[in-house]
Design an enzyme around this catalytic site. Structure first.
Site, PDB file in Angstrom:
ATOM      1  N   GLU A 174       0.810  -1.220   0.000  1.00  0.00           N
ATOM      2  CA  GLU A 174       0.000   0.000   0.000  1.00  0.00           C
ATOM      3  C   GLU A 174       0.843   1.270   0.000  1.00  0.00           C
ATOM      4  OE1 GLU A 174      -3.658   0.080   0.225  1.00  0.00           O
ATOM      5  OE2 GLU A 174      -3.407  -1.985  -0.451  1.00  0.00           O
ATOM      6  N   HIS A 250      -4.893   1.839   7.187  1.00  0.00           N
ATOM      7  CA  HIS A 250      -3.470   2.073   6.934  1.00  0.00           C
ATOM      8  C   HIS A 250      -2.816   2.588   8.208  1.00  0.00           C
ATOM      9  CE1 HIS A 250      -4.449   2.777   2.418  1.00  0.00           C
ATOM     10  NE2 HIS A 250      -3.921   1.579   2.569  1.00  0.00           N
ATOM     11  N   CYS A 368      -2.913  11.500   3.509  1.00  0.00           N
ATOM     12  CA  CYS A 368      -3.215  10.648   2.358  1.00  0.00           C
ATOM     13  C   CYS A 368      -2.947  11.369   1.044  1.00  0.00           C
ATOM     14  CB  CYS A 368      -4.683  10.224   2.389  1.00  0.00           C
ATOM     15  SG  CYS A 368      -5.072   8.923   3.573  1.00  0.00           S
TER      16      CYS A 368
END
Length: 444
Positions: A174, A250, A368
């Site tokens: 990721e 995450h 993000c």
């Protein structure tokens, strides 16, 4: 300027919509099928970029993915012209259509893992695009992501680009959302921290039971090998499975690091004491652990406010600021805790709040929206200059958004062939503004 950490933010694409595609991401699921505003989302993200630029930081811009990905729809059996493909998918596979329209590439913390030249054996900055295998709508990004990164960081003597890891869940990767770095100086060797959710080849180890763990240890180890990292300065730590099951999909939703500060929630990691000891043994100078206790801030508050999905940026050697979403100011417990952080004995002295609500509703905060790249002065000069934000580029991008982006977008709009044309026309012009060449399949 000797060495800095630049932020490269992803522009929000013209098809920004709320599809609720991301299992384990509470905000994404809660806002599914809401009407979005692509224009507002893009301008909110651009305003944050400009604010950091005005604060004196090097701020870069990364182009979004081309959406809809009409090629994927054709690969899975929808034929005819573009309009017919969209109409058939809308009727027979609406979730798949949503996935092929997703503007999730705005969250460039998931774009790649980056290792600075101070950490790598060959002295180059290494990039590996994330394969994002856990979510279909993101798994179609890596090839174009690699094209964009190569166009932005295009000096072969300075930058090394790797292919994304094998497209299998065993190597689920990721990107920088599960990676952070501690250092005394951005240009010198630091400690790279890889946080993983599960072991792919050892089923007896702890893992979440409700939501998926997207990052495997095996993927993290592969990235470290590709980037030629020193084992002594590479640390692996497992994310707490319990917080993944509470919506912490995450690690950057529950922890963030910068220079000599690790800012995290007390429930973020498994074996926290052992992890801290490893870091202290490897870090030669003073290391600050800024730990948020559950009794002050619950995990639920962290997820709803994105307290840790904030940017932690350095103004100088001794002073840092937190770049936070407005949700942190509006949550009483989180706001009170942040006030205590800036008053405590640590380098964090300020909190700046930004409106990124369109991104927040889809499950991504300020952290993000950016990919961090540590650069020396010579390395900054090797970056494609058209992709570094200044007043002129800011104005051009605002005009570009006004020209192409819709004020509102509903799910029913996704079958409109005009939206495809608007999106592709916009991105074709953007590649010229940023001077990144033909990075999209529709241009080739």
């Amino acid at each position: 300027m000797s060495s800095i950490e630049a932020n490269f933010d992803g522009l929000v694409g013209p098809t920004h919509n709320y599809a609720g595609l991301s299992e384990g991401n509470v905000a994404s699921l809660n806002n599914a099928q809401s009407i979005s505003s692509p224009k507002k989302a893009a301008k909110q993200g651009l305003a944050k970029m400009k604010a950091l630029h005005d604060m004196g930081f090097v701020q870069g811009v990364l182009a979004p993915q081309a959406r809809p990905d009409i090629g994927v729809l054709r690969r899975v059996g929808f034929g005819g012209n573009d309009q017919q493909v969209l109409e058939k998918a809308y009727k027979h596979a609406p979730v798949l259509l949503s996935a092929c329209f997703s503007a999730s590439s705005m969250w460039t913390a998931n774009a790649a893992t980056v290792s600075p030249s101070g950490d790598t054996q060959d002295g180059k900055i290494h990039f590996t695009p994330a394969n994002l295998t856990n979510k279909f709508h993101r798994s179609i990004e890596p090839k174009t992501t690699g094209n964009i990164l190569k166009a932005v960081f295009n000096d072969e003597a300075t930058f090394s680009h790797h292919e994304h890891l094998p497209e299998n869940d065993h190597f689920g990767d990721e990107g920088a959302a599960n990676h952070t770095r501690l250092c005394q100086d951005y240009g010198k060797q630091g400690i790279e921290i890889f946080t993983f959710g599960r072991y792919a080849f050892n089923r007896s180890m702890p893992k979440p039971t409700i939501f998926p763990a997207r990052q495997t240890k095996e993927a993290s180890e592969a990235i470290a090998r590709l980037h030629q990292l020193n084992e002594k300065n590479t640390v692996y730590v497992q994310q707490n499975p319990d917080v993944i099951d509470q919506g912490v999909f995450h690690n950057d939703v529950i922890a963030v690091g910068n220079r000599n500060v690790l800012f995290y929630h007390e429930q973020a990691f498994l074996n926290t004491d052992q992890f801290k000891q490893q870091l202290q043994e490897r870090f030669e100078e003073q290391l600050y652990f800024v730990e948020a206790p559950t009794e002050q801030v619950s995990v639920e508050d962290c997820v709803s406010s994105y307290l840790f999905n904030t940017q932690l940026v350095s103004h100088n050697d001794n002073e840092m600021s937190i770049i936070a979403p407005m949700h942190c100011k509006e949550n009483e417990a989180v706001y009170r805790y942040l006030q205590s952080v800036v008053q405590a004995d640590n380098p964090i002295s300020n909190v700046h709040y930004f409106d990124v609500n369109e991104s927040m509703k889809n499950g991504g905060g300020p952290a993000c929206l950016r990919l961090r790249v540590a650069l020396t002065e010579n390395e900054v000069n090797a970056v494609n200059p058209q992709c570094l934000l200044n007043d002129d580029l800011f104005n051009r991008l605002n005009q570009w958004i006004d020209k192409y982006y819709r004020d509102q977008l509903a799910f029913s709009d996704l079958k409109d062939g005009n939206l495809l044309k608007e999106s592709y026309d916009a991105l074709d012009e953007l590649t010229k503004i940023l001077n990144i060449g033909n990075v999209y399949s529709f241009q080739q």
